[in-house]
Design an enzyme around this catalytic site. Sequence first.
Site: not given
Lengths: 658, 599
Positions: B68, B70, B178, B203, B414
């Site tokens: 993604h 981020h 995530d 994560e 993560h």
Amino acid sequence: FFQYCLSGHPTLPCNVLKFKSTTIMLDCGLDMTSTLNFLPLPLVQSPRLSRLPGWVLKDGSTFLDKELKECSGHVFVDSVPEFCLPETELLDLSTVDVILISNYHCMMALPYITEYTGFTGTVYATEPTVQIGRLLMEELVNSIERVPKAQSASMWKNKDVQRLLPAPLKDAVEVSMWRKCYTMPEVNAALSKIQLVGYSQKIELFGAVQVTPLSSGYALGSSNWIIQSHYEKVSYVSGSSLLTTHPQPMDQAALKNSDVLILTGLTQIPTANPDGMVGEFCSNLAMTVRNGGNVLVPCYPSGVIYDLLECLYQYIDSAGLSNIPFYFISPVANSSLEFSQIFAEWLCHNKQTKVYLPEPPFPHAELIQTNKLKHYPSIHGDFSNDFKQPCVVFTGHPSLRFGDVVHFMELWGKSSLNTVIFTEPDFSYLDALAPYQPLAMKCVYCPIDTRLNFIQVSKLLKEVQPLHVVCPEQYTQPPPTQSHRTDLMVDCQPPPMSYRRAEVLTLPYKRRYEKIEIMPDLADSLVPMEVKPGISLATVSAALHTKDNKHVLQLPPKPPQPPVGKKRKRVSDDVPECKPLKPLLSGSIPVEQFVQTLEKHGFSDVKVEDTAKGHIVLLQEAETLIQLEEDSTHIICDNDEPLRVKLRDLVLKFLQKF
Amino acid sequence: MPEIKVTPLGAGQDVGRSCILVSIAGKNVMLDCGMHMGYNDDRRFPDFSYITQNGRLTDFLDCVIISHFHLDHCGALPYFSEMVGYDGPIYMTHPTKAICPILLEDYRKITVDKKGEINFFTSQMIKDCMKKVVAVHLHQTVQVDEELEIKAYYAGHVLGAAMFQIKVGCESVVYTGDYNMTPDRHLGAAWIDKCRPDLLITESTYATTIRDSKRCRERDFLKKVHETVERGGKVLIPVFALGRAQELCILLETFWERMNLKAPIYFSTGLTEKANHYYKLFITWTNQKIRKTFVQRNMFEFKHIKAFDRAFADNPGPMVVFATPGMLHAGQSLQIFKKWAGNEKNMVIMPGYCVQGTVGHKILSGQRKLEMEGRQILEVKMQVEYMSFSAHADAKGIMQLIRQAEPRNVLLVHGEAKKMEFLKQKIEQEFHVSCYMPANGETTTIVTNPCIPVDISLGLLKRETALGLLPEVKKPQLMHGTLIMKDNSFRLVSPEQALKELGLTEHQLRFTCRVHIQDPRKEHETVLRVYNHLKAVLKDYSVQHLPDGSITVESILIQATAHSEDQGTKVLLVSWTYQDEELGSYLTALLKKGLPQGT
């Protein structure tokens, strides 16, 4: 492998494929050309239509004059328009496991199939197909339901009556199968059975078959389908385009290596070039408006209209049309325009790039913002206040039998200043116009059909090289009106197999292999043996498990231990239970070495005799005789099991097992 | 033994700088390529020398996958592809491909233009990097090469966030990126099918947290904002431009409308309006409700929320400001924070996770005196609130995803080591699968046991299926065949076919046994007695008495002759081939016992 052909319409196909114990319906198109036999449904009472005379038979009988009306020499059914459904009797449609939809035009019969046949399966389609398909159905239902018609004609359908009618009613096929339009609850129920899929998504059906939609380049979310097992591949090509318009380009590579390619949905106007037609569309439109006339464009609420609006966006300023209002009238006009902007992933590269900026992919957003394009759910309400002439109106239905288009035909038909421009290729424009004759307004025919033409087809087939091609019979001969044009047919080797409505084809392929999985522990237990350079063999004795059409080989279960301490069993208990097959043997036994081996194992009186085909080895004391030949060995002995087993094992040492 | 190797270059027992190397069946895949918000030196990017010490990135990696947009998942991408040098394919979803370059450019501006760093990637590098990106659809099977395929699943973390399945033959890995297991105001919940991967890399940001219901949190948030505004205070909500910001905007927008509030709401930076455009155009990626109603009312067209100008920060009276970035580590949110921190009427609401080293992390851990640049001390008097609005799965959600996918092994990334430890135990207890949590640079090796797909000739399969007369599911059928292995292709065929294909002939091995039977009767009578006896014993077999006087049991032939010397003895010649060995051997033993009386 069978193909049941439920529709004879080459661009609105409905086929059922029996493929490896699954029953797959490919599209369910609804043939709406039947509506051309009906009188238009006017939104506002039309004095002209209601004054049409009833039709009288040659012998003067008038019993049909309530059902049939005559207009300029043509006879029309005065009733709620009806559609010609796909064949429902050819096979039990409740046995259909899945329905694959290729584009939103090819799903219009869906409610009839899912709601009336006992269908319990799943429908697969892409998201744009479902959303836009819903809009098309909504518009259809809406335009028919809002003009309630008391009368439902059925007398004319009687076979004995139909014979007496003039053409084309006389020749209309399957009139008993014609049905009235479905309702919104039925549409919703049908659409709730759809599962959304994306391009190149692999969907497993019962573990036996995998289906995959591929971009077909024809419309938003339009797809061709691959139906395959591990060894057979059927490609279903329906409504594909190689032109660069708004949808994602066609995925051709994935169609390669098909055993069978089913080819439907080619262009309906093979002689017209879509680009040229768009040019003509624009110039005719401009000319009419400059002369103070109005332009009517009968169209579907989605599809080519996006491209037309985009052309006009580029054209209107240069053509001095900036002050002419463009109206788009449909109960789903707003939804269609909005939906077109949110399917970035289904658009061509250029449009995708715009979304990344982020800008709306279609310029009609700007036309709306600048008030050049206005959309209304119907001619009632706001539209009547805003309506200014001269103007351009986009509205449905292209058959001119229902929808707001009927109103504009009645309104503008009498003036030669106005023009109706036909762009949708699904209906013959002359037939569509018949109930409006005599007509003063100009008629321009600019059919825009972006689907594959025959040149593109033959190029495509050369490229993807299917073993067999199956197509509707219409594609295997030149069009009836242009019988000399032998270039307007599908040309391939071997020649295509053709089908017609209500026919069952046997598809030509033969399976030879199936996929099976060997479990790791079994694989470990195998003993491969190299028999030739690069080729190894291993004999496999394993337990076969089959579940959900998937086959797995496991280590065979260990034989149960004989119960200890039990008394001697009855003879019959010892009967070997299953017949564990012994491997096949191969090789030959060299006699000298065999004799040496025998001697090494304690046989001292070995005697060898030559025969025509080989040798006989005699063990005199044991009264045993072993015939050795190139491809066989025969041990003849007394009933002395230990001896026999010993000799057997010595022989086996020289042979390979399979 | 086939094995899967996983080495985190970032996000191993840490949050930030996500970058995980996976080797599966000879293919090397890099999952995410993120930066670390907590560092401003070399440590902000993953250590790619782990790969480059042995050669070029492009030679080693088969593909890169970005989960993604981020920055802790894609922030190092231009550095990786343009400065270290990678020319292979980079896969991400369409919304990620659209938004990622904007955030990268934003990041570059802050680092180079504001902080004046040199030797950072340039705008052109971002563009060149994005040219290597291949956009993927949800659920599309992308064939990276002939063996390696990847497939994206909806992750619900931010717009366009995806989980990825990486598959080679029978072996597969799922990387979650995530994800969020509960739908929120603008996105749906993550979903995956029961794909049973050999390894699930998940994560674990909220490894130990179980969050209360979303409604409660929302009510709490609105109450705090409302109270502060009522007493004339200013509310600062540090957010990242895309993601949580839109969710909270929808929340405040509807609340303002319902309560008819007048205090202004601002959204900082020009990115916002653009961001909302992305949400409008990619509305198919949002939740069901928004998608269904967008024609009537597009949820991302805000009436109450206006663009922020930096001068507004000094305006008197209440206001709510959304400002970027979300961890108060730089930019506008930090500037506003400095301005407002001294006033106890004001409030800062941290709606997401903050990594160590950021101002956000410091104030959340209770620090009220902050040392700013130039040794200035900033005293924080404003109220500090933390509300977990980050769209990460909590412990319950992580367990739920494991239950959905049914992996054979789990690997945690993560997250913080201590929390991971706890979750690891829980996973191992509940699912009885191995769970790993490697640190950065540490390699985890998982032995897989893939089954071997083989082509079986239909003739053999049909023969075997036909043998099982009754469709007994419980009792497996035995199958005998020959596996031909040639140039990496495996085919299972009948032994006859194997011989034929190899151009070999069968060697027939036959046995003929002389069995002596005491029976003074005539030969044909003896034969009849033998026949009746066999018929009685071998009920399940085909026993036949042929016109020529011989008996067959299946394909075994029995003939009787008189004994040359002893009239009271008959000789039975029992003849069978090696393939009937069991039955032949059994018959001779049976006949040796003699015939029962009375037959």
